[in-house]
Design an enzyme around this catalytic site. Structure first.
Site, short mmCIF file in Angstrom:
data_model
loop_
_atom_site.label_atom_id
_atom_site.label_comp_id
_atom_site.label_asym_id
_atom_site.label_seq_id
_atom_site.Cartn_x
_atom_site.Cartn_y
_atom_site.Cartn_z
N GLU A 41 127.84 76.66 148.81
CA GLU A 41 126.35 76.97 149.52
C GLU A 41 125.42 77.50 148.28
O GLU A 41 126.08 78.12 147.36
CB GLU A 41 126.22 78.10 150.49
CG GLU A 41 125.14 78.40 150.98
CD GLU A 41 125.62 79.41 151.96
OE1 GLU A 41 124.35 79.81 152.82
OE2 GLU A 41 126.71 79.89 152.28
N LYS A 110 120.83 74.76 157.48
CA LYS A 110 121.37 75.65 157.97
C LYS A 110 120.79 76.02 159.21
O LYS A 110 119.70 76.80 159.29
CB LYS A 110 121.77 76.74 156.94
CG LYS A 110 122.93 77.75 157.58
CD LYS A 110 123.03 78.59 156.45
CE LYS A 110 124.12 79.78 156.77
NZ LYS A 110 124.60 80.61 155.60
N CYS A 144 128.35 77.33 155.78
CA CYS A 144 128.84 78.70 155.84
C CYS A 144 128.99 79.32 157.48
O CYS A 144 129.79 78.84 158.14
CB CYS A 144 128.32 79.50 154.96
SG CYS A 144 128.79 81.19 154.53
#
Length: 279
Positions: A41, A110, A144
């Site tokens: 990330e 995200k 994540c």
């Protein structure tokens, strides 16, 4: 498809140096037969860089995307990398997949931001499933914290994702996600999951490494340690097809029972079970 996981925090704050790190890793990965290289990330800029996130953010088709396309073509492998994406005045925590011929295949934003740090610097994305195909393998992307929500991974399973790539910035003390949760996610959703982490101290965070690629049998095909590393493992479509045939999870689902999953937990009705009033 041999897949390389670059476990590194690069050089936070310097896209120039991180592109050099990526180029060197791509050369090693290609020499080992990899067709796909994955980074953590926010690899392009660094994660804990405060207001530099907005300063270094670029459009999905920006100069750094062009530079990474050149790295991909020069080494003959696809690359998925994490970066801050600028879209007008909005900044997203994104990951982009570029093919071995330099084509931008997929860009994911995200959807589940972790903690005040991310909420202060990013806007959440709204598209749950983003996919592209590489060498006959359907590749999906999460970032994540996204993978810790089972609904996200199940959505990918139902959409036919074969390999779920998850650039991550997993920090202490949450290493159980890499050690335990990722193999379970792969098993319960019948896919490969590649979880690629940062490593070492950065700002107030301590990233734990432990990058892994887990198979649909719940077994890790490779796992990095706590230092910088480049690890490789194979994604086998034939093994995946056989595993899906033998594992009934997706076939035995009863979606009609799951409506309550979309209701806010604070608004769930109370029901009586054997005289006990429980949520």
């Amino acid at each position: 498809m041999r897949t390389a996981l670059l476990q590194s925090s690069g050089r936070p704050g310097s896209t120039v140096e991180n592109l050099k790190v990526l180029d060197e890793a791509a050369g090693r990965a290609a020499a080992a037969g990899a067709g796909l290289l994955l980074t953590p990330e926010m690899f392009l800029t660094g994660y804990a860089i405060g207001d530099d996130i907005a300063r270094l953010a670029e459009p999905a088709d920006g100069d750094c995307a062009d530079a990474i396309a050149e790295i991909a073509t020069s080494h003959g492998l696809a690359i998925a990398y994490g970066y801050p994406e600028r879209a007008g005045e909005t900044v997203f925590n994104s990951a982009q997949l570029i093919s071995a011929d330099g084509t931008r295949l997929a860009n994911y934003r995200k959807t589940h931001l972790f903690g005040c740090f991310e909420r202060d610097h990013f806007t959440p994305g709204e598209r749950q499933v983003v996919q592209a195909e590489i060498d006959g393998v359907r590749v999906g992307i999460l970032i994540c914290y996204d993978v810790e929500f089972p609904e996200n991974v199940r959505a990918h399973a139902l959409a036919g994702t074969d390999l779920l790539v998850v650039p991550t910035a997993q920090m202490h003390p949450f290493q159980f996600v890499a050690e335990s949760m990722i193999p379970v996610r792969a098993f319960e959703n019948q896919m490969y999951v590649a979880y690629v982490n940062r490593v070492g101290p950065e700002g107030k965070f301590e990233f734990v490494g432990l990058s892994t690629l887990a198979g649909p049998d719940g077994i890790a095909r490779t796992r990095a340690g706590r230092g910088e590393d480049l690890v490789l493992a194979d994604v086998d479509p034939a093994f995946l097809a056989a595993s899906r045939e033998n594992n009934p999870y997706l076939r035995d689902r009863r979606p009609g029972l799951y409506g309550s999953l979309v209701r806010h937990p604070l608004n769930r009705p109370f029901v009586s079970v054997q005289g006990v009033r429980t949520p």
